[in-house]
Scaffold this motif. Structure first.
Motif, PDB file in Angstrom:
ATOM      1  N   LEU A 142     -13.741  20.065   4.706  1.00 50.79           N
ATOM      2  CA  LEU A 142     -13.367  20.796   3.498  1.00 50.79           C
ATOM      3  C   LEU A 142     -13.928  20.121   2.250  1.00 50.79           C
ATOM      4  N   ASN A 143     -15.230  19.995   2.184  1.00 45.08           N
ATOM      5  CA  ASN A 143     -15.835  19.444   0.970  1.00 45.08           C
ATOM      6  C   ASN A 143     -16.634  20.528   0.261  1.00 45.08           C
ATOM      7  N   GLN A 144     -16.785  20.368  -1.042  1.00 44.72           N
ATOM      8  CA  GLN A 144     -17.580  21.307  -1.840  1.00 44.72           C
ATOM      9  C   GLN A 144     -18.658  20.567  -2.621  1.00 44.72           C
ATOM     10  N   ARG A 145     -19.111  19.445  -2.078  1.00 47.49           N
ATOM     11  CA  ARG A 145     -20.136  18.641  -2.760  1.00 47.49           C
ATOM     12  C   ARG A 145     -21.493  19.335  -2.681  1.00 47.49           C
ATOM     13  N   ASN A 201       3.507  16.628   5.459  1.00 45.05           N
ATOM     14  CA  ASN A 201       3.185  16.281   4.078  1.00 45.05           C
ATOM     15  C   ASN A 201       1.804  15.640   3.972  1.00 45.05           C
ATOM     16  N   ALA A 202       1.427  14.862   4.969  1.00 42.17           N
ATOM     17  CA  ALA A 202       0.090  14.268   4.971  1.00 42.17           C
ATOM     18  C   ALA A 202      -0.972  15.355   5.077  1.00 42.17           C
ATOM     19  N   TRP A 203      -0.790  16.280   5.998  1.00 44.51           N
ATOM     20  CA  TRP A 203      -1.736  17.385   6.152  1.00 44.51           C
ATOM     21  C   TRP A 203      -1.795  18.228   4.879  1.00 44.51           C
ATOM     22  N   THR A 204      -0.624  18.472   4.280  1.00 43.91           N
ATOM     23  CA  THR A 204      -0.574  19.269   3.051  1.00 43.91           C
ATOM     24  C   THR A 204      -1.406  18.625   1.956  1.00 43.91           C
ATOM     25  N   GLN A 205      -1.240  17.319   1.767  1.00 45.14           N
ATOM     26  CA  GLN A 205      -1.951  16.636   0.685  1.00 45.14           C
ATOM     27  C   GLN A 205      -3.464  16.680   0.865  1.00 45.14           C
ATOM     28  N   VAL A 206      -3.920  16.466   2.084  1.00 43.67           N
ATOM     29  CA  VAL A 206      -5.371  16.466   2.309  1.00 43.67           C
ATOM     30  C   VAL A 206      -5.926  17.883   2.176  1.00 43.67           C
ATOM     31  N   MET A 207      -5.234  18.871   2.707  1.00 37.68           N
ATOM     32  CA  MET A 207      -5.741  20.236   2.589  1.00 37.68           C
ATOM     33  C   MET A 207      -5.746  20.700   1.139  1.00 37.68           C
ATOM     34  N   LEU A 208      -4.691  20.403   0.404  1.00 41.45           N
ATOM     35  CA  LEU A 208      -4.685  20.761  -1.019  1.00 41.45           C
ATOM     36  C   LEU A 208      -5.743  19.962  -1.779  1.00 41.45           C
ATOM     37  N   GLY A 209      -5.811  18.673  -1.501  1.00 46.61           N
ATOM     38  CA  GLY A 209      -6.779  17.827  -2.190  1.00 46.61           C
ATOM     39  C   GLY A 209      -8.208  18.235  -1.933  1.00 46.61           C
ATOM     40  N   GLN A 210      -8.451  18.779  -0.738  1.00 48.96           N
ATOM     41  CA  GLN A 210      -9.799  19.236  -0.378  1.00 48.96           C
ATOM     42  C   GLN A 210     -10.010  20.720  -0.697  1.00 48.96           C
ATOM     43  N   GLY A 211      -9.125  21.274  -1.510  1.00 48.67           N
ATOM     44  CA  GLY A 211      -9.380  22.605  -2.065  1.00 48.67           C
ATOM     45  C   GLY A 211      -8.856  23.785  -1.282  1.00 48.67           C
ATOM     46  N   LYS A 251       0.853  -1.190   0.000  1.00 50.60           N
ATOM     47  CA  LYS A 251       0.000   0.000   0.000  1.00 50.60           C
ATOM     48  C   LYS A 251       0.887   1.238   0.000  1.00 50.60           C
ATOM     49  N   LEU A 252       0.710   2.073  -1.012  1.00 46.62           N
ATOM     50  CA  LEU A 252       1.523   3.285  -1.155  1.00 46.62           C
ATOM     51  C   LEU A 252       0.764   4.551  -0.776  1.00 46.62           C
ATOM     52  N   GLY A 253      -0.529   4.421  -0.521  1.00 45.74           N
ATOM     53  CA  GLY A 253      -1.313   5.589  -0.150  1.00 45.74           C
ATOM     54  C   GLY A 253      -2.800   5.279  -0.200  1.00 45.74           C
ATOM     55  N   ILE A 254      -3.606   6.315  -0.040  1.00 38.80           N
ATOM     56  CA  ILE A 254      -5.060   6.203  -0.084  1.00 38.80           C
ATOM     57  C   ILE A 254      -5.585   7.229  -1.075  1.00 38.80           C
ATOM     58  N   GLU A 255      -6.341   6.759  -2.063  1.00 36.77           N
ATOM     59  CA  GLU A 255      -6.929   7.684  -3.041  1.00 36.77           C
ATOM     60  C   GLU A 255      -8.339   8.054  -2.604  1.00 36.77           C
ATOM     61  N   PHE A 256      -8.620   9.349  -2.588  1.00 38.36           N
ATOM     62  CA  PHE A 256      -9.930   9.865  -2.198  1.00 38.36           C
ATOM     63  C   PHE A 256     -10.658  10.360  -3.449  1.00 38.36           C
ATOM     64  N   GLU A 257     -11.717   9.639  -3.789  1.00 42.19           N
ATOM     65  CA  GLU A 257     -12.506   9.973  -4.969  1.00 42.19           C
ATOM     66  C   GLU A 257     -13.812  10.652  -4.550  1.00 42.19           C
ATOM     67  N   HIS A 258     -14.145  11.750  -5.192  1.00 41.72           N
ATOM     68  CA  HIS A 258     -15.414  12.469  -5.009  1.00 41.72           C
ATOM     69  C   HIS A 258     -15.508  13.180  -3.650  1.00 41.72           C
ATOM     70  N   TRP A 259     -14.400  13.347  -2.932  1.00 38.31           N
ATOM     71  CA  TRP A 259     -14.478  13.972  -1.614  1.00 38.31           C
ATOM     72  C   TRP A 259     -14.590  15.496  -1.711  1.00 38.31           C
ATOM     73  N   LEU A 260     -13.849  16.084  -2.617  1.00 41.05           N
ATOM     74  CA  LEU A 260     -13.963  17.538  -2.796  1.00 41.05           C
ATOM     75  C   LEU A 260     -15.218  17.846  -3.605  1.00 41.05           C
ATOM     76  N   LYS A 261     -15.287  17.286  -4.788  1.00 41.36           N
ATOM     77  CA  LYS A 261     -16.453  17.404  -5.663  1.00 41.36           C
ATOM     78  C   LYS A 261     -16.620  16.081  -6.398  1.00 41.36           C
ATOM     79  N   GLN A 262     -17.791  15.889  -6.993  1.00 42.04           N
ATOM     80  CA  GLN A 262     -18.013  14.693  -7.792  1.00 42.04           C
ATOM     81  C   GLN A 262     -16.993  14.631  -8.923  1.00 42.04           C
ATOM     82  N   ASP A 263     -16.442  13.424  -9.138  1.00 42.41           N
ATOM     83  CA  ASP A 263     -15.508  13.158 -10.239  1.00 42.41           C
ATOM     84  C   ASP A 263     -14.138  13.797 -10.060  1.00 42.41           C
ATOM     85  N   GLN A 264     -13.828  14.268  -8.862  1.00 40.27           N
ATOM     86  CA  GLN A 264     -12.479  14.747  -8.578  1.00 40.27           C
ATOM     87  C   GLN A 264     -11.818  13.793  -7.596  1.00 40.27           C
TER      88      GLN A 264
END
Length: 500
Positions: free
Chosen positions: A393-396, A438-448, A78-91
């Motif tokens: 931090l979602n925009q759904r 780096n973990a916090w950075t990725q989630v905050m950036l990923g969540q917009g 396992k190299l990480g966790i991919e979050f699909e549709h968490w910020l917006k649908q299809d992102q």
């Protein structure tokens, strides 16, 4: 308490009980008698098919070879966790383990990246070896990127938690741990101290220890029921309180990452093992019925089901004192946040290591107990905030559940962290925290959440130098990824289970 801890009694097997038995028997040897009580009548929850990188250290401390571990548990990388549709649908975005880019002296890489004025947050993952390898379905152990001093791959595992428990049970009993089959019917307390005096089994046998570990799962037979320790409910921030798990036939390629796909009232997981795929749905009972959740899960799975769906109910939170009297709670008895970010096994691991470091000394018991509880509470709250961040931090659009998460008040500690990052790109992250900057950075950036500015130290490089640095980093990472073996090929060559 007696003048010396000679006999430790563990209540419950499963991951928590056998992880504790394995490590304590390994580290303390014959100076500590260990009895583990478990009943074949009581099924374990079996959480934890996905882990995070610190489990490498746990297995290494036990002397368990990585390839042997993966063979025994039908595991994958396992190299990480991919979050699909968490910020917006299809992102989608990924919390990739390891590092991104290269820090420049005291300047974290994200500030150099911010100074380059990227077109979108997704550009950040061009500088992650873990991300690039994960999306290419590749894996190969690398301490460093070839020809550089840049850190290489940082990995965790997907594995069968039940098989891991069996592996550790065999290991522990070889180390002298005494397994006692039986169902506990009564917990007797000392009338003067309030400590646990002994445990009575269904057959009338009584077992007495100097220290007890409660690994009895959600029931919390000792810590909650017998000692009546308060449970701190986190549902004001973490709304999900139900899960359904359903295994399916294994599919290929086996992705070297966990998938977490948001739906209208929670999210679904997908975890690839060698012999099957673990699937599940996590949801809020306020916003989705059990029947609706099961129907949605059945639509989400890829392969043919190979087992009946298993429903799990939980209350996100923790016990106020994880060590109370002569009882230490580990695993689900001590608390549970939710499956997101795969922290359940880590909290077991860290609780065991903490117990070893602060092992009871009756001459200063109160000080050790207080410090154990302080550290445990701090760890739970840091992880709690990290998980809340994904929801906040979602925009759904058009989903009541996600709107509630977006508008809810969050702990002050998280509010301050988000505000600091948004304004400056700076992250206040204690060194001992489980999740890195780096973990916090990725989630905050990923969540917009994009910072308004980079740190002034990033200006030590000219625009041209920054551009060249980024170009070279991406080139090295791409070249390294292209040279890796496929994840399936690496598993087949080094750690295929017997059924493969």
């Amino acid at each position: 308490m007696t003048s010396e801890i000679k006999h430790l009694v563990i209540v419950g097997g499963g991951s928590a009980g056998w992880m504790a038995a394995a490590m304590l028997s390994r580290m303390m040897g014959p100076q500590l008698e260990i009895t583990l009580i478990e009943s074949d009548q009581i099924a374990t929850v079996g959480v934890g098919e996905a882990s995070i990188p610190p489990l490498q250290l746990f297995n290494r401390a036990l002397g368990i070879n990585e390839h042997d571990f993966l063979r025994a548990t039908q595991g994958t990388y396992k190299l990480g966790i991919e979050f699909e549709h968490w910020l917006k649908q299809d992102q989608a975005y990924m919390h990739a383990f390891g590092t991104q880019g290269k820090d420049l002296a005291l300047t974290p890489f994200r500030h150099l990246w911010l100074k380059s004025k990227p077109e979108s947050a997704s550009d950040y993952w061009r500088y992650s070896l873990n991300y690039q390898a994960a999306k290419a379905n590749r894996f190969q152990p690398l301490a460093h990127l070839p020809g550089t001093d840049l850190p290489g791959i940082n990995h965790a595992y997907h594995f069968d938690a039940g098989l891991y428990g069996k592996l550790l049970a065999h290991y522990s009993q070889q180390n002298g741990v005494n397994r006692k089959e039986g169902k506990i019917t009564r917990v007797l307390l000392d009338g003067d101290s309030g400590d646990i005096d002994c445990l009575e089994l269904e057959n009338g046998e009584r077992i007495r220890g100097d220290l007890y570990l409660d690994c009895s799962g959600f029931h919390g037979l000792l810590i909650k029921q017998a000692l009546n320790v308060e449970y701190l409910d986190y549902r004001q921030w973490l709304l999900c309180d139900r899960a359904i798990a359903m295994p399916t036939m294994a599919t290929r390629p086996r992705r070297p990452y966990t998938r977490a796909s948001a739906h209208k009232a929670g999210w679904c997981w997908q975890i690839p093992l060698q012999h099957r795929t673990g699937n599940g749905i996590v949801y809020s009972s306020q916003y989705m019925s059990d029947d609706e959740a099961l129907s949605l899960l059945e639509k989400h799975i890829d392969g043919a089901p190979i087992g009946e769906p298993r429903k799990i109910q939980f209350i996100p939170g923790r016990v106020a004192k994880q060590w109370h009297k002569n009882c230490v709670s580990l695993g689900l008895s001590s608390g549970f946040l939710e499956p997101l970010e795969s922290t359940s096994l880590h909290l077991i691991q860290s609780g065991i290591i903490r117990l070893l470091k602060l092992f009871p000394n009756p001459l200063n018991m109160d000080a050790l107990r207080d410090e154990y509880n302080r550290q445990s509470a701090e760890e739970f709250e840091q992880i709690r905030d990290f998980i809340i961040l994904h929801y906040k931090l979602n925009q759904r659009d058009n989903d009541e559940f996600w709107q509630h998460c977006r508008e809810m008040s969050v702990p002050d500690t998280l509010t301050a962290k988000m505000a600091l990052f948004s304004a400056t790109g700076v992250i206040d992250c204690p060194q001992e925290s489980l999740f890195s900057e780096n973990a916090w950075t990725q989630v905050m950036l990923g969540q917009g959440l994009m910072p308004a500015s980079a740190h002034p130290l990033a200006s030590a490089l000219t625009t041209e130098q920054t551009t060249e640095l980024l170009r070279n980093l991406n080139r090295i990472i791409t070249k390294t990824t292209d040279a890796m073996a496929s994840h399936d090929d690496y598993l087949k060559q080094h750690c295929a289970a017997q059924s493969e």
